[in-house]
Design a protein around this motif. Sequence first.
Motif, PDB file in Angstrom:
ATOM      1  N   GLU A  16      -0.932  -1.862  -0.684  1.00  0.00           N
ATOM      2  CA  GLU A  16       0.126  -0.945  -1.109  1.00  0.00           C
ATOM      3  C   GLU A  16       0.001   0.415  -0.432  1.00  0.00           C
ATOM      4  O   GLU A  16       0.190   1.456  -1.050  1.00  0.00           O
ATOM      5  CB  GLU A  16       0.123  -0.805  -2.640  1.00  0.00           C
ATOM      6  CG  GLU A  16       0.437  -2.115  -3.342  1.00  0.00           C
ATOM      7  CD  GLU A  16       0.488  -1.986  -4.848  1.00  0.00           C
ATOM      8  OE1 GLU A  16      -0.204  -1.101  -5.382  1.00  0.00           O
ATOM      9  OE2 GLU A  16       1.223  -2.757  -5.489  1.00  0.00           O
ATOM     10  N   HIS A  17      -0.356   0.384   0.838  1.00  0.00           N
ATOM     11  CA  HIS A  17      -0.537   1.633   1.591  1.00  0.00           C
ATOM     12  C   HIS A  17      -0.377   1.311   3.077  1.00  0.00           C
ATOM     13  O   HIS A  17      -1.179   0.560   3.648  1.00  0.00           O
ATOM     14  CB  HIS A  17      -1.913   2.223   1.299  1.00  0.00           C
ATOM     15  CG  HIS A  17      -2.050   3.656   1.707  1.00  0.00           C
ATOM     16  ND1 HIS A  17      -2.217   4.045   3.025  1.00  0.00           N
ATOM     17  CD2 HIS A  17      -2.044   4.808   0.970  1.00  0.00           C
ATOM     18  CE1 HIS A  17      -2.310   5.352   3.092  1.00  0.00           C
ATOM     19  NE2 HIS A  17      -2.205   5.849   1.847  1.00  0.00           N
ATOM     20  N   TYR A  18       0.643   1.900   3.713  1.00  0.00           N
ATOM     21  CA  TYR A  18       0.949   1.568   5.102  1.00  0.00           C
ATOM     22  C   TYR A  18      -0.196   1.929   6.048  1.00  0.00           C
ATOM     23  O   TYR A  18      -0.572   1.143   6.927  1.00  0.00           O
ATOM     24  CB  TYR A  18       2.234   2.284   5.552  1.00  0.00           C
ATOM     25  CG  TYR A  18       3.478   1.474   5.316  1.00  0.00           C
ATOM     26  CD1 TYR A  18       3.855   0.477   6.201  1.00  0.00           C
ATOM     27  CD2 TYR A  18       4.297   1.715   4.206  1.00  0.00           C
ATOM     28  CE1 TYR A  18       5.008  -0.274   5.990  1.00  0.00           C
ATOM     29  CE2 TYR A  18       5.445   0.971   3.986  1.00  0.00           C
ATOM     30  CZ  TYR A  18       5.809  -0.022   4.884  1.00  0.00           C
ATOM     31  OH  TYR A  18       6.932  -0.768   4.672  1.00  0.00           O
ATOM     32  N   GLN A  20      -3.464   2.398   5.494  1.00  0.00           N
ATOM     33  CA  GLN A  20      -4.650   1.569   5.313  1.00  0.00           C
ATOM     34  C   GLN A  20      -4.410   0.142   5.809  1.00  0.00           C
ATOM     35  O   GLN A  20      -5.278  -0.457   6.448  1.00  0.00           O
ATOM     36  CB  GLN A  20      -5.044   1.558   3.836  1.00  0.00           C
ATOM     37  CG  GLN A  20      -6.384   0.879   3.566  1.00  0.00           C
ATOM     38  CD  GLN A  20      -6.791   0.986   2.100  1.00  0.00           C
ATOM     39  OE1 GLN A  20      -6.183   1.737   1.341  1.00  0.00           O
ATOM     40  NE2 GLN A  20      -7.809   0.253   1.724  1.00  0.00           N
ATOM     41  N   GLN A  29       1.060   2.027  12.608  1.00  0.00           N
ATOM     42  CA  GLN A  29       1.889   2.090  11.399  1.00  0.00           C
ATOM     43  C   GLN A  29       3.365   1.846  11.713  1.00  0.00           C
ATOM     44  O   GLN A  29       4.039   1.139  10.956  1.00  0.00           O
ATOM     45  CB  GLN A  29       1.695   3.431  10.700  1.00  0.00           C
ATOM     46  CG  GLN A  29       2.399   3.518   9.349  1.00  0.00           C
ATOM     47  CD  GLN A  29       1.999   4.755   8.566  1.00  0.00           C
ATOM     48  OE1 GLN A  29       0.908   5.279   8.744  1.00  0.00           O
ATOM     49  NE2 GLN A  29       2.886   5.230   7.714  1.00  0.00           N
ATOM     50  N   ARG A  50       9.181   2.732  -2.931  1.00  0.00           N
ATOM     51  CA  ARG A  50       8.337   3.911  -2.847  1.00  0.00           C
ATOM     52  C   ARG A  50       7.826   4.305  -4.233  1.00  0.00           C
ATOM     53  O   ARG A  50       8.560   4.259  -5.208  1.00  0.00           O
ATOM     54  CB  ARG A  50       9.113   5.084  -2.229  1.00  0.00           C
ATOM     55  CG  ARG A  50       9.349   4.935  -0.734  1.00  0.00           C
ATOM     56  CD  ARG A  50       8.050   5.140   0.031  1.00  0.00           C
ATOM     57  NE  ARG A  50       8.213   4.905   1.464  1.00  0.00           N
ATOM     58  CZ  ARG A  50       7.212   4.949   2.318  1.00  0.00           C
ATOM     59  NH1 ARG A  50       5.984   5.194   1.886  1.00  0.00           N
ATOM     60  NH2 ARG A  50       7.433   4.737   3.605  1.00  0.00           N
ATOM     61  N   HIS A  51       6.548   4.698  -4.274  1.00  0.00           N
ATOM     62  CA  HIS A  51       5.933   5.121  -5.530  1.00  0.00           C
ATOM     63  C   HIS A  51       5.063   6.331  -5.206  1.00  0.00           C
ATOM     64  O   HIS A  51       3.874   6.219  -4.974  1.00  0.00           O
ATOM     65  CB  HIS A  51       5.096   3.983  -6.118  1.00  0.00           C
ATOM     66  CG  HIS A  51       4.605   4.255  -7.512  1.00  0.00           C
ATOM     67  ND1 HIS A  51       5.402   4.139  -8.620  1.00  0.00           N
ATOM     68  CD2 HIS A  51       3.390   4.658  -7.959  1.00  0.00           C
ATOM     69  CE1 HIS A  51       4.701   4.454  -9.698  1.00  0.00           C
ATOM     70  NE2 HIS A  51       3.475   4.764  -9.314  1.00  0.00           N
ATOM     71  N   ARG A  53       3.435   8.746  -2.833  1.00  0.00           N
ATOM     72  CA  ARG A  53       3.051   8.578  -1.435  1.00  0.00           C
ATOM     73  C   ARG A  53       2.720   7.127  -1.100  1.00  0.00           C
ATOM     74  O   ARG A  53       2.558   6.779   0.071  1.00  0.00           O
ATOM     75  CB  ARG A  53       1.835   9.458  -1.117  1.00  0.00           C
ATOM     76  CG  ARG A  53       2.134  10.951  -1.176  1.00  0.00           C
ATOM     77  CD  ARG A  53       0.936  11.739  -0.701  1.00  0.00           C
ATOM     78  NE  ARG A  53       1.234  13.168  -0.664  1.00  0.00           N
ATOM     79  CZ  ARG A  53       0.367  14.094  -0.249  1.00  0.00           C
ATOM     80  NH1 ARG A  53      -0.842  13.724   0.142  1.00  0.00           N
ATOM     81  NH2 ARG A  53       0.712  15.371  -0.247  1.00  0.00           N
ATOM     82  N   ASN A  54       2.593   6.315  -2.119  1.00  0.00           N
ATOM     83  CA  ASN A  54       2.275   4.908  -1.911  1.00  0.00           C
ATOM     84  C   ASN A  54       3.519   4.051  -2.108  1.00  0.00           C
ATOM     85  O   ASN A  54       4.621   4.565  -2.288  1.00  0.00           O
ATOM     86  CB  ASN A  54       1.172   4.470  -2.876  1.00  0.00           C
ATOM     87  CG  ASN A  54      -0.120   5.211  -2.639  1.00  0.00           C
ATOM     88  OD1 ASN A  54      -0.413   5.607  -1.513  1.00  0.00           O
ATOM     89  ND2 ASN A  54      -0.889   5.420  -3.693  1.00  0.00           N
ATOM     90  N   LYS A  56       4.991   0.129  -3.886  1.00  0.00           N
ATOM     91  CA  LYS A  56       4.764  -0.953  -4.840  1.00  0.00           C
ATOM     92  C   LYS A  56       5.678  -2.111  -4.494  1.00  0.00           C
ATOM     93  O   LYS A  56       6.769  -1.914  -3.958  1.00  0.00           O
ATOM     94  CB  LYS A  56       5.050  -0.481  -6.277  1.00  0.00           C
ATOM     95  CG  LYS A  56       4.117   0.615  -6.794  1.00  0.00           C
ATOM     96  CD  LYS A  56       2.743   0.054  -7.106  1.00  0.00           C
ATOM     97  CE  LYS A  56       1.856   1.118  -7.731  1.00  0.00           C
ATOM     98  NZ  LYS A  56       0.490   0.607  -7.998  1.00  0.00           N
TER      99      LYS A  56
END
Length: 295
Positions: A16-18, A20, A29, A50-51, A53-54, A56
Amino acid sequence: MNLNQLYYFKKLAELEHYTQASKELFITQPSLSGAISSLEEELGITLFQRHGRNIKLSKYGKEFYQYVCLSLIELEKGIEKAKERSDSYGGVIDLGCIPTLAGDFLPKSINGFLKSIDSKTQFNVFHGMTLELIKGIESEKYDVGFCSYVENKPKLDFHPIMAQELILLVNNNHPLAEKSSICLKELSGYKLITYRQCLPIGKTIRKYLKANQLKALYAYDDEISIGGIVSTTDNAAITARTPFLHQFHDLKMITLDIPLNARLIYLVMNNNSYHTLHVKSFINYILQNECRLPE
């Protein structure tokens, strides 16, 4: 739609993080974002929301994720079976382990497996503290791990493989240095240190200290830090007997009245993950040949 898009989607759904996800996939990315956008356009649905900066998974993304996981598992099984039938079978196993096993148990176990089971297997070994390793096993970063037990992890299987004795550590000038064994209740009045309370081994030791009305300063992560403090101060420490302590020549290790099975090390695996044949073979080898539990 192509296979790379499905692998990218699965990794992004789990992290849930582009940023990473792109690092672990070894792509940029923008490439990851473009692949996911193309996948969403082809499917006609929004997979992520979007949630802050992360991100979902959306309702539709969660449903699609289940099918993608099942499909990739079946595909990997087919690839593994094809490799197994060929003469080029080998494989890579990603292992996570606590540092105290890196000097003796793990090298011997890996060498034993390579000599007796599969000489073509390659091992990637990663060191970390227990809680860090557990996260890696849950996220499938590691195929198998060696660390302490952690509660409330229903997706993980914990198999005890060895015990580490808990001892009292003092320097040679300490009043207790002449003793070869001692009871916990005899430590009242002495300055004690041990591991941080957030660590599983810290929690275990705290239980025994509390039962004997003892208190200690829980401030350290490992035996090197503890050994260094004990060698230069009048503190005594309750610690695991590990190879890390052998580098200190002015310390005395004293037996305590703590059961030998109080501190257990476990082989840990994710029972929801697909394990290749060489991972299964290594797990079976450890459980059948390398368990060193006290009787």
